[in-house]
Write a protein that holds these residues in place. Structure first.
Motif, PDB file in Angstrom:
ATOM      1  N   ASP A  68       0.819  -1.220   0.000  1.00  0.00           N
ATOM      2  CA  ASP A  68       0.000   0.000   0.000  1.00  0.00           C
ATOM      3  C   ASP A  68       0.851   1.268   0.000  1.00  0.00           C
ATOM      4  O   ASP A  68       0.503   2.266  -0.644  1.00  0.00           O
ATOM      5  CB  ASP A  68      -0.953   0.015   1.199  1.00  0.00           C
ATOM      6  N   ARG A  72       0.664   4.073  -3.024  1.00  0.00           N
ATOM      7  CA  ARG A  72       0.346   5.467  -2.711  1.00  0.00           C
ATOM      8  C   ARG A  72       1.441   6.394  -3.261  1.00  0.00           C
ATOM      9  O   ARG A  72       1.155   7.418  -3.886  1.00  0.00           O
ATOM     10  CB  ARG A  72       0.182   5.648  -1.199  1.00  0.00           C
ATOM     11  N   ALA A  73       2.699   6.017  -3.080  1.00  0.00           N
ATOM     12  CA  ALA A  73       3.812   6.843  -3.564  1.00  0.00           C
ATOM     13  C   ALA A  73       3.809   6.927  -5.089  1.00  0.00           C
ATOM     14  O   ALA A  73       3.991   8.000  -5.660  1.00  0.00           O
ATOM     15  CB  ALA A  73       5.137   6.278  -3.055  1.00  0.00           C
ATOM     16  N   ARG A  75       1.212   6.548  -7.105  1.00  0.00           N
ATOM     17  CA  ARG A  75       0.045   7.329  -7.541  1.00  0.00           C
ATOM     18  C   ARG A  75       0.246   8.824  -7.328  1.00  0.00           C
ATOM     19  O   ARG A  75      -0.244   9.647  -8.103  1.00  0.00           O
ATOM     20  CB  ARG A  75      -1.210   6.864  -6.795  1.00  0.00           C
ATOM     21  N   GLU A  76       0.969   9.171  -6.266  1.00  0.00           N
ATOM     22  CA  GLU A  76       1.215  10.583  -5.972  1.00  0.00           C
ATOM     23  C   GLU A  76       2.394  11.141  -6.766  1.00  0.00           C
ATOM     24  O   GLU A  76       2.700  12.330  -6.674  1.00  0.00           O
ATOM     25  CB  GLU A  76       1.447  10.773  -4.469  1.00  0.00           C
ATOM     26  N   GLY A  77       3.064  10.270  -7.512  1.00  0.00           N
ATOM     27  CA  GLY A  77       4.217  10.717  -8.304  1.00  0.00           C
ATOM     28  C   GLY A  77       5.411  11.095  -7.448  1.00  0.00           C
ATOM     29  O   GLY A  77       6.178  11.999  -7.801  1.00  0.00           O
ATOM     30  N   ALA A  78       5.592  10.408  -6.337  1.00  0.00           N
ATOM     31  CA  ALA A  78       6.671  10.729  -5.403  1.00  0.00           C
ATOM     32  C   ALA A  78       8.040  10.671  -6.087  1.00  0.00           C
ATOM     33  O   ALA A  78       8.319   9.762  -6.866  1.00  0.00           O
ATOM     34  CB  ALA A  78       6.650   9.753  -4.227  1.00  0.00           C
ATOM     35  N   THR A  85       8.156   1.259   1.988  1.00  0.00           N
ATOM     36  CA  THR A  85       7.790   0.869   0.634  1.00  0.00           C
ATOM     37  C   THR A  85       8.394  -0.501   0.336  1.00  0.00           C
ATOM     38  O   THR A  85       9.565  -0.741   0.616  1.00  0.00           O
ATOM     39  CB  THR A  85       8.341   1.885  -0.398  1.00  0.00           C
ATOM     40  N   TYR A 171       4.695   3.672 -12.879  1.00  0.00           N
ATOM     41  CA  TYR A 171       3.323   3.277 -12.560  1.00  0.00           C
ATOM     42  C   TYR A 171       2.464   3.275 -13.809  1.00  0.00           C
ATOM     43  O   TYR A 171       2.457   4.232 -14.582  1.00  0.00           O
ATOM     44  CB  TYR A 171       2.752   4.232 -11.513  1.00  0.00           C
TER      45      TYR A 171
END
Length: 173
Positions: A68, A72-73, A75-78, A85, A171
């Motif tokens: 997860d 999340r990272a 999707r947020e474009g970290a 992670t 991603y």
């Protein structure tokens, strides 16, 4: 009553000093442990990050999965991935689907065959794995950490994508 307070203070002080000593030295059992010692629970149910087809020596198809925190990272474009992670890689050899070959007159659709190169994971812990860009690398063969995998070799290849926090995958929403 005074005796209870004195004993409580002494116990609290001792606990605090032990805790301080462990963190101040920077040495903990976790810091000396490998990236993972067993397969993460439920990793086969993690979300898909992307799929890839590798040619050359690897010659496989693969699914890249993330816990997860990883998802999340992504999707947020970290620009950098947070500690915790975990990115997993499953790979298979592949072969033409006979039904597809019959339908189209030539090999067109390829499907997964036998698993290849174990199951590999990257684990982000910037402090623990500082020497390898904050990532620990591990491969599992038959459910056990590989005795032949070389995490240093993983880092060597991943160094090429240092500007993406050592992560090759992108991603695919």
């Amino acid at each position: 009553m005074k005796r209870i307070i004195a004993v409580s203070l002494a116990a609290g002080l001792a606990t605090g000093l032990i805790g301080y000593n462990t963190t101040a030295s920077g040495e903990t059992d976790a810091a000396r442990a490998p990236a993972l010692t067993e397969l993460p629970d439920g990793y086969r149910d993690w979300r898909l990050i992307t799929v890839a087809h590798e040619e050359g020596k690897l010659n496989d198809i693969r699914a890249v999965l993330g816990n997860d925190i990883a998802i999340r990272a992504f999707r947020e474009g970290a620009a950098t991935f947070p500690d915790g992670t975990i990115i997993g890689r499953l790979a298979w050899d592949y072969h033409p689907l006979e039904e597809s070959k019959a339908a189209f007159g030539a090999p067109q659709s390829f499907v997964a065959g036998l698993p290849k190169n174990g199951v590999q994971f990257m684990v982000k812990d910037a402090k623990k794995f500082a020497a390898t860009g904050g990532w620990g690398y591990v491969e599992f063969d038959d459910g056990k950490p590989s005795t032949t995998a070389m995490p240093e070799a993983c880092f060597s290849c991943h160094s090429i994508v240092k500007d993406r926090d050592f992560v090759f995958s992108r991603y695919a929403p």
